[in-house]
Design a protein around this motif. Structure first.
Motif, PDB file in Angstrom:
ATOM      1  N   THR A 231     -18.528  14.457 -19.967  1.00 45.76           N
ATOM      2  CA  THR A 231     -18.845  15.600 -20.732  1.00 45.76           C
ATOM      3  C   THR A 231     -17.897  16.680 -20.046  1.00 45.76           C
ATOM      4  O   THR A 231     -17.247  17.737 -20.926  1.00 45.76           O
ATOM      5  CB  THR A 231     -20.454  16.032 -20.673  1.00 45.76           C
ATOM      6  OG1 THR A 231     -21.044  14.984 -21.124  1.00 45.76           O
ATOM      7  CG2 THR A 231     -20.616  17.284 -21.293  1.00 45.76           C
ATOM      8  N   ILE A 232     -17.954  16.979 -18.890  1.00 47.84           N
ATOM      9  CA  ILE A 232     -17.049  18.074 -18.188  1.00 47.84           C
ATOM     10  C   ILE A 232     -15.626  17.957 -18.597  1.00 47.84           C
ATOM     11  O   ILE A 232     -14.903  18.963 -19.269  1.00 47.84           O
ATOM     12  CB  ILE A 232     -17.251  17.964 -16.742  1.00 47.84           C
ATOM     13  CG1 ILE A 232     -18.685  18.591 -16.411  1.00 47.84           C
ATOM     14  CG2 ILE A 232     -16.161  18.981 -15.959  1.00 47.84           C
ATOM     15  CD1 ILE A 232     -18.924  18.675 -14.961  1.00 47.84           C
ATOM     16  N   ILE A 233     -15.196  16.723 -18.531  1.00 49.88           N
ATOM     17  CA  ILE A 233     -13.741  16.602 -18.879  1.00 49.88           C
ATOM     18  C   ILE A 233     -13.201  16.774 -20.219  1.00 49.88           C
ATOM     19  O   ILE A 233     -12.261  17.539 -20.438  1.00 49.88           O
ATOM     20  CB  ILE A 233     -13.018  15.100 -18.319  1.00 49.88           C
ATOM     21  CG1 ILE A 233     -13.125  15.034 -16.767  1.00 49.88           C
ATOM     22  CG2 ILE A 233     -11.909  14.812 -18.913  1.00 49.88           C
ATOM     23  CD1 ILE A 233     -13.075  13.735 -16.287  1.00 49.88           C
ATOM     24  N   SER A 234     -14.236  16.206 -21.028  1.00 48.60           N
ATOM     25  CA  SER A 234     -13.996  16.153 -22.567  1.00 48.60           C
ATOM     26  C   SER A 234     -14.072  17.802 -23.065  1.00 48.60           C
ATOM     27  O   SER A 234     -13.227  18.447 -23.800  1.00 48.60           O
ATOM     28  CB  SER A 234     -14.734  15.359 -23.308  1.00 48.60           C
ATOM     29  OG  SER A 234     -16.087  15.492 -23.093  1.00 48.60           O
ATOM     30  N   ALA A 235     -15.324  18.323 -22.509  1.00 38.46           N
ATOM     31  CA  ALA A 235     -15.541  19.770 -23.087  1.00 38.46           C
ATOM     32  C   ALA A 235     -14.392  20.857 -22.483  1.00 38.46           C
ATOM     33  O   ALA A 235     -14.048  21.622 -22.913  1.00 38.46           O
ATOM     34  CB  ALA A 235     -16.822  20.211 -22.525  1.00 38.46           C
ATOM     35  N   GLY A 236     -14.067  20.496 -21.162  1.00 39.25           N
ATOM     36  CA  GLY A 236     -13.176  21.218 -20.553  1.00 39.25           C
ATOM     37  C   GLY A 236     -11.621  21.248 -21.006  1.00 39.25           C
ATOM     38  O   GLY A 236     -10.940  22.145 -21.415  1.00 39.25           O
ATOM     39  N   THR A 237     -11.516  20.096 -21.741  1.00 40.15           N
ATOM     40  CA  THR A 237     -10.046  19.948 -22.434  1.00 40.15           C
ATOM     41  C   THR A 237     -10.200  20.565 -23.754  1.00 40.15           C
ATOM     42  O   THR A 237      -9.258  21.269 -24.038  1.00 40.15           O
ATOM     43  CB  THR A 237      -9.671  18.341 -22.695  1.00 40.15           C
ATOM     44  OG1 THR A 237      -9.684  17.458 -21.437  1.00 40.15           O
ATOM     45  CG2 THR A 237      -8.535  18.178 -23.318  1.00 40.15           C
ATOM     46  N   PHE A 238     -11.273  20.584 -24.266  1.00 36.95           N
ATOM     47  CA  PHE A 238     -11.452  20.885 -26.109  1.00 36.95           C
ATOM     48  C   PHE A 238     -11.255  22.629 -25.460  1.00 36.95           C
ATOM     49  O   PHE A 238     -10.647  23.513 -26.419  1.00 36.95           O
ATOM     50  CB  PHE A 238     -12.790  20.741 -26.227  1.00 36.95           C
ATOM     51  CG  PHE A 238     -13.167  21.533 -27.574  1.00 36.95           C
ATOM     52  CD1 PHE A 238     -12.589  21.222 -28.855  1.00 36.95           C
ATOM     53  CD2 PHE A 238     -14.244  22.686 -27.431  1.00 36.95           C
ATOM     54  CE1 PHE A 238     -12.774  22.262 -29.985  1.00 36.95           C
ATOM     55  CE2 PHE A 238     -14.521  23.433 -28.377  1.00 36.95           C
ATOM     56  CZ  PHE A 238     -13.716  23.060 -29.920  1.00 36.95           C
ATOM     57  N   PHE A 239     -12.074  23.287 -24.645  1.00 39.60           N
ATOM     58  CA  PHE A 239     -12.123  24.705 -24.324  1.00 39.60           C
ATOM     59  C   PHE A 239     -10.655  25.238 -23.690  1.00 39.60           C
ATOM     60  O   PHE A 239     -10.197  26.328 -24.248  1.00 39.60           O
ATOM     61  CB  PHE A 239     -13.393  25.104 -23.469  1.00 39.60           C
ATOM     62  CG  PHE A 239     -14.592  25.061 -24.235  1.00 39.60           C
ATOM     63  CD1 PHE A 239     -14.974  25.935 -24.994  1.00 39.60           C
ATOM     64  CD2 PHE A 239     -15.620  24.205 -23.637  1.00 39.60           C
ATOM     65  CE1 PHE A 239     -16.011  25.904 -25.937  1.00 39.60           C
ATOM     66  CE2 PHE A 239     -16.734  24.027 -24.529  1.00 39.60           C
ATOM     67  CZ  PHE A 239     -16.903  25.018 -25.459  1.00 39.60           C
ATOM     68  N   ALA A 240     -10.076  24.474 -23.169  1.00 41.47           N
ATOM     69  CA  ALA A 240      -8.980  24.846 -22.384  1.00 41.47           C
ATOM     70  C   ALA A 240      -7.663  24.827 -23.401  1.00 41.47           C
ATOM     71  O   ALA A 240      -7.069  25.929 -23.544  1.00 41.47           O
ATOM     72  CB  ALA A 240      -8.239  23.538 -21.430  1.00 41.47           C
ATOM     73  N   LEU A 241      -7.756  24.032 -24.388  1.00 41.92           N
ATOM     74  CA  LEU A 241      -6.835  23.968 -25.645  1.00 41.92           C
ATOM     75  C   LEU A 241      -7.237  25.014 -26.345  1.00 41.92           C
ATOM     76  O   LEU A 241      -6.294  25.942 -26.949  1.00 41.92           O
ATOM     77  CB  LEU A 241      -6.882  22.578 -26.171  1.00 41.92           C
ATOM     78  CG  LEU A 241      -6.283  21.644 -25.559  1.00 41.92           C
ATOM     79  CD1 LEU A 241      -6.485  20.308 -26.429  1.00 41.92           C
ATOM     80  CD2 LEU A 241      -4.598  21.622 -25.590  1.00 41.92           C
ATOM     81  N   GLY A 242      -8.384  25.324 -26.565  1.00 43.77           N
ATOM     82  CA  GLY A 242      -8.802  26.470 -27.661  1.00 43.77           C
ATOM     83  C   GLY A 242      -8.402  27.881 -26.908  1.00 43.77           C
ATOM     84  O   GLY A 242      -8.107  28.737 -27.703  1.00 43.77           O
ATOM     85  N   LEU A 243      -8.652  28.042 -25.604  1.00 42.07           N
ATOM     86  CA  LEU A 243      -8.466  29.228 -25.020  1.00 42.07           C
ATOM     87  C   LEU A 243      -6.706  29.394 -24.940  1.00 42.07           C
ATOM     88  O   LEU A 243      -6.488  30.705 -25.171  1.00 42.07           O
ATOM     89  CB  LEU A 243      -8.762  29.186 -23.532  1.00 42.07           C
ATOM     90  CG  LEU A 243      -8.623  30.313 -22.816  1.00 42.07           C
ATOM     91  CD1 LEU A 243      -9.348  31.396 -23.029  1.00 42.07           C
ATOM     92  CD2 LEU A 243      -9.072  30.219 -21.140  1.00 42.07           C
ATOM     93  N   ILE A 244      -6.148  28.420 -24.800  1.00 39.21           N
ATOM     94  CA  ILE A 244      -4.739  28.740 -24.809  1.00 39.21           C
ATOM     95  C   ILE A 244      -4.309  29.300 -26.280  1.00 39.21           C
ATOM     96  O   ILE A 244      -3.396  30.357 -26.245  1.00 39.21           O
ATOM     97  CB  ILE A 244      -3.943  27.512 -24.370  1.00 39.21           C
ATOM     98  CG1 ILE A 244      -4.103  27.115 -23.046  1.00 39.21           C
ATOM     99  CG2 ILE A 244      -2.479  27.613 -24.853  1.00 39.21           C
ATOM    100  CD1 ILE A 244      -3.688  25.626 -22.655  1.00 39.21           C
ATOM    101  N   CYS A 245      -4.950  28.544 -27.429  1.00 42.72           N
ATOM    102  CA  CYS A 245      -4.556  28.930 -28.706  1.00 42.72           C
ATOM    103  C   CYS A 245      -5.230  30.403 -29.099  1.00 42.72           C
ATOM    104  O   CYS A 245      -4.401  31.333 -29.718  1.00 42.72           O
ATOM    105  CB  CYS A 245      -4.934  28.007 -29.668  1.00 42.72           C
ATOM    106  SG  CYS A 245      -4.289  26.492 -29.719  1.00 42.72           S
ATOM    107  N   TYR A 246      -6.186  30.789 -28.418  1.00 45.01           N
ATOM    108  CA  TYR A 246      -6.785  31.927 -28.734  1.00 45.01           C
ATOM    109  C   TYR A 246      -6.076  33.072 -27.797  1.00 45.01           C
ATOM    110  O   TYR A 246      -5.743  34.138 -28.321  1.00 45.01           O
ATOM    111  CB  TYR A 246      -8.209  31.875 -28.191  1.00 45.01           C
ATOM    112  CG  TYR A 246      -8.806  33.315 -28.151  1.00 45.01           C
ATOM    113  CD1 TYR A 246      -9.475  33.828 -29.408  1.00 45.01           C
ATOM    114  CD2 TYR A 246      -9.222  34.196 -26.843  1.00 45.01           C
ATOM    115  CE1 TYR A 246      -9.857  35.086 -29.321  1.00 45.01           C
ATOM    116  CE2 TYR A 246      -9.725  35.356 -26.988  1.00 45.01           C
ATOM    117  CZ  TYR A 246     -10.198  35.855 -28.136  1.00 45.01           C
ATOM    118  OH  TYR A 246     -10.562  37.267 -28.038  1.00 45.01           O
TER     119      TYR A 246
END
Length: 433
Positions: A231-246
């Motif tokens: 959960t941490i790895i998958s959610a972390g990847t999702f939020f990391a990509l989203g944060l970069i785009c944001y």
């Protein structure tokens, strides 16, 4: 008990290499034809979405005073805003990925989408040979069965037509299949990474996370170390990509790529029966304040479709999620998600059709049962399309009849899914050593 198809007795199946070559040639020919067709016909072969992607790429690669990345760190990159293109509601990474449309050839994206189709076929074939069909005693029969089932994907007209017309669905399919491949190979960190990327690309794969967590729990508590790590790895990847785009493109990225899909009111006719409720309660544009009754607010609320949709897709993932049942579980979750989505078009069927070749070997059906299920699946769509034609092309007032046929579509497809659940034979855990 009978098998759905007599796969292993068919000695007339071409080799897998032949199927791949034919599939590649077919897609290249269609893309070349599309360029000729679009230049000589008013009705275009290329999907309007491809023009949207291409325009977004142009805006991204050619920043200007009015077109620039508006995030906090947007000034650090020499990029424009892909959302300057109206109706572009995807991750900026897609527009960036199609940069060769500007540098190499306008049809580069179509070739990329077609290549992902072929990649998906390669993944499906490998999973069939190594994981889904290892119990067949004859290796030649195993490869024949795998080739036939892979051909059902690679030579499916719906699949190769959509990708060569310029839809990007094949990229998401590649991410989903790669994630499934990693999970079935017990490489859960890689699977978590893949799920995070797939969910960033389009949100719906998040439902697979619940079946993965259930598989990692192995019948024990969902709160175990492996499940938490996943959960941490998958959610972390999702939020990391989203944060970069944001940080690069700002709030517009969040509004267009994600938030828009939560509050969108699509009153256009589609397979979902929710379209009629949205149509009847759609706000007027008279410019005069008109108080909306509570019942209209409730009918228009995304929760009307979101609650049953997520309850069924997430619940089925938690209930059936086992490491040796993930292909069927993902197929079931996706089919339920699509069936109860507030907007449903033929393109959405690809989300679960890519998993069907992996499921078929474990469906215990008679030939008659298989014919009936296939007939109902196609028949309910044909019934709906015949009425939609009257509305779209003849201008007939058939909204109520179309809504009734949407209900038949849901009931028919739900009945087929129930039958497949009954027909599914659980795959024993295979020792690949």
């Amino acid at each position: 008990m009978g098998c759905m198809f007599s796969l292993v007795t068919n000695h007339g199946v071409p080799s897998f290499q032949t199927i791949v070559v034919v599939s590649v040639a077919l897609r290249v020919a269609l893309i070349v034809y599309s360029e000729w067709h679009d230049a000589h016909s008013v009705v275009k072969y290329t999907d309007i979405d491809y023009r949207v992607f291409s325009d977004a790429t142009t805006f991204l690669l050619h920043p200007s005073y009015d077109n620039h990345a508006r995030g906090r760190f947007g000034h650090l990159v020499n990029l424009g805003d892909p959302y300057t293109r109206a109706t572009y509601r995807y991750t900026p990474l897609l527009a960036l990925l199609l940069a060769p449309n500007e540098w190499v050839h306008p049809s580069f994206g179509k070739y990329l989408f077609a290549a992902c189709d072929i990649l998906n076929g390669l993944i499906i074939h490998h999973l069939l040979v190594s994981v889904m069909l290892p119990r067949l005693p004859d290796q030649k029969n195993r490869y024949r069965a795998a080739a036939l089932l892979t051909a059902a994907h690679l030579l499916n007209p719906l699949i190769f037509t959509i990708s060569t017309r310029g839809s990007s669905e094949s990229i998401l399919a590649s991410l989903v299949l790669a994630t499934l491949y990693a999970a079935l190979e017990d490489r859960w960190d890689l699977a978590a990474l893949g799920l995070g990327v797939a969910t960033h690309w389009k949100v719906y794969p998040v439902i697979y996370g619940f079946s993965c967590v259930a598989a990692l729990s192995q019948g024990r508590s969902l709160l175990n170390l492996r499940a938490v790590r996943f959960t941490i790895i998958s959610a972390g990847t999702f939020f990391a990509l989203g944060l970069i785009c944001y940080l690069i493109w700002g709030k517009t990225f969040l509004d267009e790529a994600y938030l828009y899909h939560l509050h969108r009111l699509d009153h256009r006719h589609n397979f979902s029966p929710y379209f009629y409720m949205t149509y009847l309660t759609y706000p007027s544009n008279h410019g005069i304040y008109d108080p909306i009754p509570l019942w209209r607010v409730l009918l228009r609320s995304p929760l009307v479709s979101f609650v049953p949709q997520m309850a069924l897709s997430v619940g089925s993932g938690l209930l059936f999620g086992k490491s040796n049942d993930l292909p069927f579980t993902w197929f079931l979750q996706t089919a339920l998600f699509v069936l109860f989505n507030k907007v449903c078009t033929s393109q959405y069927f690809l989300w679960y059709l890519i998993l069907l070749p992996l499921v078929i070997p474990h469906l215990v059906l008679t030939r008659n049962q298989a014919i009936v299920y296939i007939s109902v699946w196609f028949g309910t769509q044909a019934l709906w399309l015949s009425e939609a034609y009257r509305l779209e092309f003849l201008g007939d007032d058939v909204f109520l009849g179309l809504w009734a046929r949407s209900l038949i579509y849901v009931l028919g497809n739900g009945w087929v899914l129930a039958g497949l659940m009954t027909a599914y034979a659980r795959r024993p855990v295979i020792d690949n050593t």
